[in-house]
Design a protein around this motif. Structure first.
Motif, PDB file in Angstrom:
ATOM      1  N   PRO A   1       0.843  -1.201   0.000  1.00  0.00           N
ATOM      2  CA  PRO A   1       0.000   0.000   0.000  1.00  0.00           C
ATOM      3  C   PRO A   1       0.879   1.252   0.000  1.00  0.00           C
ATOM      4  CG  PRO A   1      -0.027  -1.030   2.157  1.00  0.00           C
ATOM      5  CD  PRO A   1       0.739  -1.950   1.260  1.00  0.00           C
ATOM      6  N   TYR A   2       0.481   2.236  -0.809  1.00  0.00           N
ATOM      7  CA  TYR A   2       1.262   3.468  -0.893  1.00  0.00           C
ATOM      8  C   TYR A   2       0.556   4.598  -0.134  1.00  0.00           C
ATOM      9  CZ  TYR A   2       2.991   7.821  -2.967  1.00  0.00           C
ATOM     10  OH  TYR A   2       3.466   9.083  -3.149  1.00  0.00           O
ATOM     11  N   LYS A   3      -0.685   4.810  -0.507  1.00  0.00           N
ATOM     12  CA  LYS A   3      -1.452   5.821   0.245  1.00  0.00           C
ATOM     13  C   LYS A   3      -2.933   5.488   0.202  1.00  0.00           C
ATOM     14  CE  LYS A   3      -2.552   9.487  -3.090  1.00  0.00           C
ATOM     15  NZ  LYS A   3      -2.616  10.921  -3.311  1.00  0.00           N
ATOM     16  N   VAL A   4      -3.676   6.105   1.094  1.00  0.00           N
ATOM     17  CA  VAL A   4      -5.119   5.868   1.151  1.00  0.00           C
ATOM     18  C   VAL A   4      -5.814   7.192   1.459  1.00  0.00           C
ATOM     19  CG1 VAL A   4      -5.023   5.134   3.589  1.00  0.00           C
ATOM     20  CG2 VAL A   4      -6.904   4.380   2.176  1.00  0.00           C
ATOM     21  N   GLU A   5      -6.952   7.390   0.775  1.00  0.00           N
ATOM     22  CA  GLU A   5      -7.730   8.608   1.013  1.00  0.00           C
ATOM     23  C   GLU A   5      -9.064   8.217   1.646  1.00  0.00           C
ATOM     24  OE1 GLU A   5      -5.975  10.947  -2.930  1.00  0.00           O
ATOM     25  OE2 GLU A   5      -7.929   9.967  -3.017  1.00  0.00           O
ATOM     26  N   PHE A   6      -9.444   8.925   2.674  1.00  0.00           N
ATOM     27  CA  PHE A   6     -10.680   8.603   3.400  1.00  0.00           C
ATOM     28  C   PHE A   6     -11.731   9.681   3.102  1.00  0.00           C
ATOM     29  CE2 PHE A   6      -7.066   7.036   5.884  1.00  0.00           C
ATOM     30  CZ  PHE A   6      -7.414   5.709   6.074  1.00  0.00           C
ATOM     31  N   TYR A   7     -12.953   9.225   2.738  1.00  0.00           N
ATOM     32  CA  TYR A   7     -14.013  10.151   2.335  1.00  0.00           C
ATOM     33  C   TYR A   7     -15.258  10.022   3.220  1.00  0.00           C
ATOM     34  CZ  TYR A   7     -11.334  10.790  -1.949  1.00  0.00           C
ATOM     35  OH  TYR A   7     -10.348  11.074  -2.849  1.00  0.00           O
ATOM     36  N   THR A   8     -16.003  11.121   3.311  1.00  0.00           N
ATOM     37  CA  THR A   8     -17.295  11.111   4.030  1.00  0.00           C
ATOM     38  C   THR A   8     -18.393  10.617   3.082  1.00  0.00           C
ATOM     39  OG1 THR A   8     -17.840  13.334   3.310  1.00  0.00           O
ATOM     40  CG2 THR A   8     -16.663  13.139   5.404  1.00  0.00           C
ATOM     41  N   VAL A   9     -19.625  10.498   3.609  1.00  0.00           N
ATOM     42  CA  VAL A   9     -20.768  10.085   2.777  1.00  0.00           C
ATOM     43  C   VAL A   9     -20.950  11.068   1.618  1.00  0.00           C
ATOM     44  CG1 VAL A   9     -23.257   9.588   2.796  1.00  0.00           C
ATOM     45  CG2 VAL A   9     -21.877   9.126   4.823  1.00  0.00           C
ATOM     46  N   GLY A  10     -20.739  12.331   1.893  1.00  0.00           N
ATOM     47  CA  GLY A  10     -20.909  13.359   0.865  1.00  0.00           C
ATOM     48  C   GLY A  10     -19.739  13.424  -0.113  1.00  0.00           C
ATOM     49  N   GLY A  11     -18.765  12.561   0.049  1.00  0.00           N
ATOM     50  CA  GLY A  11     -17.632  12.527  -0.871  1.00  0.00           C
ATOM     51  C   GLY A  11     -16.526  13.507  -0.522  1.00  0.00           C
ATOM     52  N   LYS A  12     -16.589  14.065   0.680  1.00  0.00           N
ATOM     53  CA  LYS A  12     -15.570  15.035   1.083  1.00  0.00           C
ATOM     54  C   LYS A  12     -14.330  14.301   1.597  1.00  0.00           C
ATOM     55  CE  LYS A  12     -15.271  19.215   3.861  1.00  0.00           C
ATOM     56  NZ  LYS A  12     -15.904  20.003   4.908  1.00  0.00           N
ATOM     57  N   LEU A  13     -13.168  14.740   1.131  1.00  0.00           N
ATOM     58  CA  LEU A  13     -11.921  14.104   1.567  1.00  0.00           C
ATOM     59  C   LEU A  13     -11.593  14.530   3.003  1.00  0.00           C
ATOM     60  CD1 LEU A  13      -9.381  12.418   0.907  1.00  0.00           C
ATOM     61  CD2 LEU A  13      -8.345  14.498  -0.006  1.00  0.00           C
ATOM     62  N   LEU A  14     -11.510  13.531   3.906  1.00  0.00           N
ATOM     63  CA  LEU A  14     -11.242  13.815   5.314  1.00  0.00           C
ATOM     64  C   LEU A  14      -9.751  13.770   5.631  1.00  0.00           C
ATOM     65  CD1 LEU A  14     -13.917  11.675   7.194  1.00  0.00           C
ATOM     66  CD2 LEU A  14     -13.720  14.139   7.264  1.00  0.00           C
ATOM     67  N   LYS A  15      -9.135  12.656   5.217  1.00  0.00           N
ATOM     68  CA  LYS A  15      -7.730  12.424   5.565  1.00  0.00           C
ATOM     69  C   LYS A  15      -7.033  11.712   4.430  1.00  0.00           C
ATOM     70  CE  LYS A  15      -8.915  11.090  10.285  1.00  0.00           C
ATOM     71  NZ  LYS A  15      -8.930   9.921  11.163  1.00  0.00           N
ATOM     72  N   THR A  16      -5.730  11.860   4.387  1.00  0.00           N
ATOM     73  CA  THR A  16      -4.909  11.047   3.489  1.00  0.00           C
ATOM     74  C   THR A  16      -3.820  10.402   4.345  1.00  0.00           C
ATOM     75  OG1 THR A  16      -5.297  12.644   1.726  1.00  0.00           O
ATOM     76  CG2 THR A  16      -3.507  11.081   1.383  1.00  0.00           C
ATOM     77  N   ALA A  17      -3.641   9.106   4.140  1.00  0.00           N
ATOM     78  CA  ALA A  17      -2.603   8.410   4.909  1.00  0.00           C
ATOM     79  C   ALA A  17      -1.559   7.836   3.960  1.00  0.00           C
ATOM     80  CB  ALA A  17      -3.231   7.293   5.729  1.00  0.00           C
ATOM     81  N   TYR A  18      -0.292   7.958   4.321  1.00  0.00           N
ATOM     82  CA  TYR A  18       0.820   7.419   3.530  1.00  0.00           C
ATOM     83  C   TYR A  18       1.495   6.305   4.315  1.00  0.00           C
ATOM     84  CZ  TYR A  18       0.337  11.479   0.495  1.00  0.00           C
ATOM     85  OH  TYR A  18      -0.153  12.415  -0.371  1.00  0.00           O
ATOM     86  N   TYR A  19       1.717   5.182   3.648  1.00  0.00           N
ATOM     87  CA  TYR A  19       2.419   4.061   4.284  1.00  0.00           C
ATOM     88  C   TYR A  19       3.904   4.201   3.988  1.00  0.00           C
ATOM     89  CZ  TYR A  19      -2.206   2.255   4.982  1.00  0.00           C
ATOM     90  OH  TYR A  19      -3.506   2.129   5.383  1.00  0.00           O
ATOM     91  N   LYS A  20       4.699   4.228   5.041  1.00  0.00           N
ATOM     92  CA  LYS A  20       6.116   4.544   4.871  1.00  0.00           C
ATOM     93  C   LYS A  20       7.014   3.580   5.638  1.00  0.00           C
ATOM     94  CE  LYS A  20       5.598   9.531   4.378  1.00  0.00           C
ATOM     95  NZ  LYS A  20       5.861  10.805   5.047  1.00  0.00           N
ATOM     96  N   ASN A  21       8.292   3.788   5.386  1.00  0.00           N
ATOM     97  CA  ASN A  21       9.355   3.094   6.126  1.00  0.00           C
ATOM     98  C   ASN A  21       9.154   1.572   6.162  1.00  0.00           C
ATOM     99  OD1 ASN A  21      11.687   2.905   7.554  1.00  0.00           O
ATOM    100  ND2 ASN A  21      10.813   3.587   9.512  1.00  0.00           N
ATOM    101  N   TYR A  22       9.147   0.987   4.960  1.00  0.00           N
ATOM    102  CA  TYR A  22       8.979  -0.475   4.864  1.00  0.00           C
ATOM    103  C   TYR A  22      10.199  -1.190   5.428  1.00  0.00           C
ATOM    104  CZ  TYR A  22       4.625  -0.432   2.289  1.00  0.00           C
ATOM    105  OH  TYR A  22       3.303  -0.288   1.947  1.00  0.00           O
ATOM    106  N   GLN A  23       9.940  -2.188   6.247  1.00  0.00           N
ATOM    107  CA  GLN A  23      11.029  -2.977   6.839  1.00  0.00           C
ATOM    108  C   GLN A  23      10.651  -4.451   6.795  1.00  0.00           C
ATOM    109  OE1 GLN A  23      12.038  -1.641  10.787  1.00  0.00           O
ATOM    110  NE2 GLN A  23      12.201   0.494  10.122  1.00  0.00           N
TER     111      GLN A  23
END
Lengths: 247, 425
Positions: free
Chosen positions: A176-198
């Motif tokens: 996974p690289y990144k994920v965007e989280f949306y509300t029911v109305g389609g509004k972008l709430l948060k963006t998460a980035y997956y980092k530092n793979y080990q």
């Protein structure tokens, strides 16, 4: 005869179409499963988690937890730091959440909306897989930083924390690289980035998730995972009445 | 009492000596508090401050210390000790006491069977404003300066032997508090409780047996993302109700001067709390609870009670010929001893609005409303975290409002403000 041929072609076409849909669905589920396998080392494990919150790049708070995952739908979060939070627990079983304070000895039900962890939602911490809460609807291919990726559109099954999410996954490795989280109305709430793979428990896994608040600009949190350990827990470990016996 | 505690410590150290590994975990809070009180000048229950002498400031200091000592994987000792120091302004004496709220051994016999032995503060109930199924905690002294949920936490436990068994999605417990001469004078008490989950609903049912019998029921569930609903009920086969009753008529016949006494009657009854919690997307929480107390004073009983207070207040201020103030003061004392603000009547509403992030403050506004006489207590609380997770400064207040003959209007104190510093460790 011509009509019969048209009918046969139509049936074949529809059969072919539905098969493609099923196959496509299977593929999307498989992609999501592979992503989950990278995020969570097993159905049952223990790890440590540190959440650092920033406001305009200034560190505002640090919290530490121990995370116990029983199976995909059961998890227990033990608050370790700061001192004010010691002795507190968050239990999540399917979509049910309880908050427990060792002093009060009485687990109370909380709503998913009741955030206990600042910028990070309860389920961001307690849930480590997507396939339990979301159904993949469709996918498209995109290129980000010269890397070919799947862009998966996921919809909440029932009472997930977010109505829909868009997940960007490396096409070659399924990381996974990144994920965007949306509300029911389609509004972008948060963006998460997956980092530092080990390399953790035979697989390269992300050890950091950076969550950027898209509403309150300048607010972000970094979740750092460490000390993964595969461990099985008895089922009563995830019963709210058992919280009083947690050490 | 000290002998018993010494004996418990002896057992603990004996176990510790033969344990292969001892792991100690502790945490706690140190609280420094100043309370400013404002007394009513027109209280009919405290005319001319005859019953309660007014004071302006009160200082409290206490330490709340919790520790877990794990001797083995399956045996641990849990303690909660609360040394307390209190002083009232302009009074030389001060009180200090060390409360052993909890001191008990906890061990698991089988993997899913736990047994605990010692002093424990058992807390039951999903209600916030009141807990009718909290049978062990009933009638315990609480610190009313604390938030409702904290009041149950800072109280002394009972000597209990408790056994709890876990099965899939359910647990079964038995708690027994024996009568111990000079340590625990209450009669033998036993409580059994079954807790389970029906779908997404939490359900627990308890049966309490002592000199009376009680049944408790707790239900809670969440609906969607934002709503939580709960219900807590206690059924009592025999609840003590205290009323003022004429003992003797003094002086000439029809003098209307009486000496009163407390009449105790026992009736069965139900107490019930039903409420919900709603969270908005900006983290504001709304809590509303309705509390029904079937065993509380009826309208007629309350009016009679207030009438007795009013007449004794009048006689106290201007005693009839041949009487002095002492008799009327005594009658007012009796009335005052029956007051337990918040649960005297039958219908109450509790409302709370709370937001943990208003600029840099954690703000809570609560209100307990007596639905019968419309008197209320307003409970604001502002917390500022000086260093998040380590130091907090809390400013809170209790403002009691109501007519002279209403429940909260009768309280000798009109309002009080708390300023509190908390240090977590």
């Amino acid at each position: 005869m011509k009509k019969i041929l048209i009918l046969i072609y139509s049936v074949l076409f529809l059969y072919n179409f539905s098969y493609t849909e099923d196959e496509n669905r299977l593929n999307l589920d498989e992609i999501l499963k592979k992503v989950d396998d990278i995020r969570a080392p097993s159905n049952h494990f223990k790890c440590e988690l540190e959440i650092v919150c920033y406001k305009n790049d200034k560190k505002t708070s640090v919290k530490k937890f121990e995370l116990y995952v029983g199976d995909e739908t059961k998890s227990l979060v033990k608050f370790v730091y700061p001192y004010e939070d010691k002795g507190k627990f968050l239990l999540m079983v399917e979509e049910n959440l309880w908050f427990y304070n060792k002093g009060t000895k009485n687990p109370i039900r909380i709503t998913p909306q009741q955030r206990l962890l600042g910028e990070v939602s309860n389920s961001d911490v307690a849930r480590v897989v997507y396939s339990v809460d979301y159904t993949p609807l469709n996918a498209e291919e995109v290129v980000i930083d010269d890397t070919r990726m799947y862009k998966l559109f996921l919809k909440a099954k029932t009472k997930a924390a977010y109505d829909s999410i868009t997940l960007f996954v490396d096409k070659e490795t399924y990381k996974p690289y990144k994920v965007e989280f949306y509300t029911v109305g389609g509004k972008l709430l948060k963006t998460a980035y997956y980092k530092n793979y080990q390399m953790i428990l035979d697989k390269e896994r992300p050890t950091e998730t950076e969550i950027i608040d898209e509403i309150r600009k300048g607010n972000r949190s970094v979740m750092k995972y460490s000390n993964f350990e595969i461990k099985e827990f008895p089922s009563y470990y995830f019963q709210k009445e058992h919280l009083q016996y947690m050490k | 009492m000290k002998k018993h505690i010494r004996f418990l410590f002896f057992i603990i150290f004996y176990i510790a000596r033969y344990s292969y590994a001892v792991q100690i975990d502790y945490n706690g809070t140190f609280i420094l508090r100043t309370i400013k009180d404002e007394f009513r000048t027109d209280s009919i229950l405290n005319p001319n401050f005859a019953l309660v002498e007014p004071y302006e400031y009160e200082y409290n200091t206490y330490l709340n210390f919790l520790s877990n000592v794990c001797f083995t994987e399956s045996l641990e000792l849990r303690t909660k000790i609360r040394p307390y120091w209190s002083k009232i302004e302009n009074k030389d004496e001060y009180s200090n006491k060390v409360y052993f709220d909890e001191l008990y051994l906890n061990f698991s016999l089988l993997q899913n069977l736990y047994i605990s032995l010692g002093k424990q503060n058992l807390i039951t109930g999903v209600g916030l404003s009141y807990n009718p199924s909290d049978f062990f905690g009933e009638k315990k002294d609480v610190d009313t300066n604390l938030k409702k949920e904290e009041q149950r936490y800072y109280r002394e436990g009972d000597y209990i032997i408790r056994c709890e068994l876990f099965k899939d999605n359910m647990s079964f417990s038995v708690s027994f508090a024996p009568k111990i001469y000079s340590v625990q004078d209450l009669p033998n008490r036993i409580e059994t409780e079954v807790s389970l989950m029906f779908g997404n609903t939490d359900l627990s049912c308890s049966y309490f047996y002592s000199d009376t019998q009680k049944v408790g029921l707790n239900i809670s569930k969440t609906i969607g993302e934002k709503v939580e609903l709960h219900c807590e009920t206690g059924y009592y086969t025999s609840v003590e109700k205290k009323l003022l009753k004429i003992k003797t008529e003094l002086g000439q016949p029809n003098s209307n001067v009486y000496e009163y006494e407390i009449e105790q009657s026992y009736n069965q009854g139900i107490r019930n709390v039903i409420g919900g919690h709603y969270t908005t997307s900006n983290k504001t929480n709304f809590i509303i609870e309705y509390f029904y107390n079937q065993t509380g004073y009826t309208k007629e009983e309350w009016e009679k009670f207030v009438k007795i207070i009013e007449s004794n207040k009048e006689y106290f201020l201007s005693p009839p010929v041949g009487f002095n103030q002492e008799l009327f003061k005594y009658n007012l004392y009796l009335a005052n001893s029956l007051m337990n603000y918040g649960y005297m009547r039958q219908h109450y509403l509790f409302v709370r609005i709370w937001n943990p992030e208003v600029l840099v403050f954690d703000i809570t506004c609560g209100m307990l409303l007596n639905l019968e006489d419309k008197s209320f207590v307003f409970l604001p609380n502002i917390e500022y975290k000086i260093v998040k997770g380590f130091f907090s400064l809390i400013l809170s207040g209790n403002f009691l409002h109501g007519d002279q003959n209403s429940e909260f209007g009768l309280c000798p104190v009109k309002e009080y403000y708390n300023l509190e510093l908390r240090v977590y460790f």
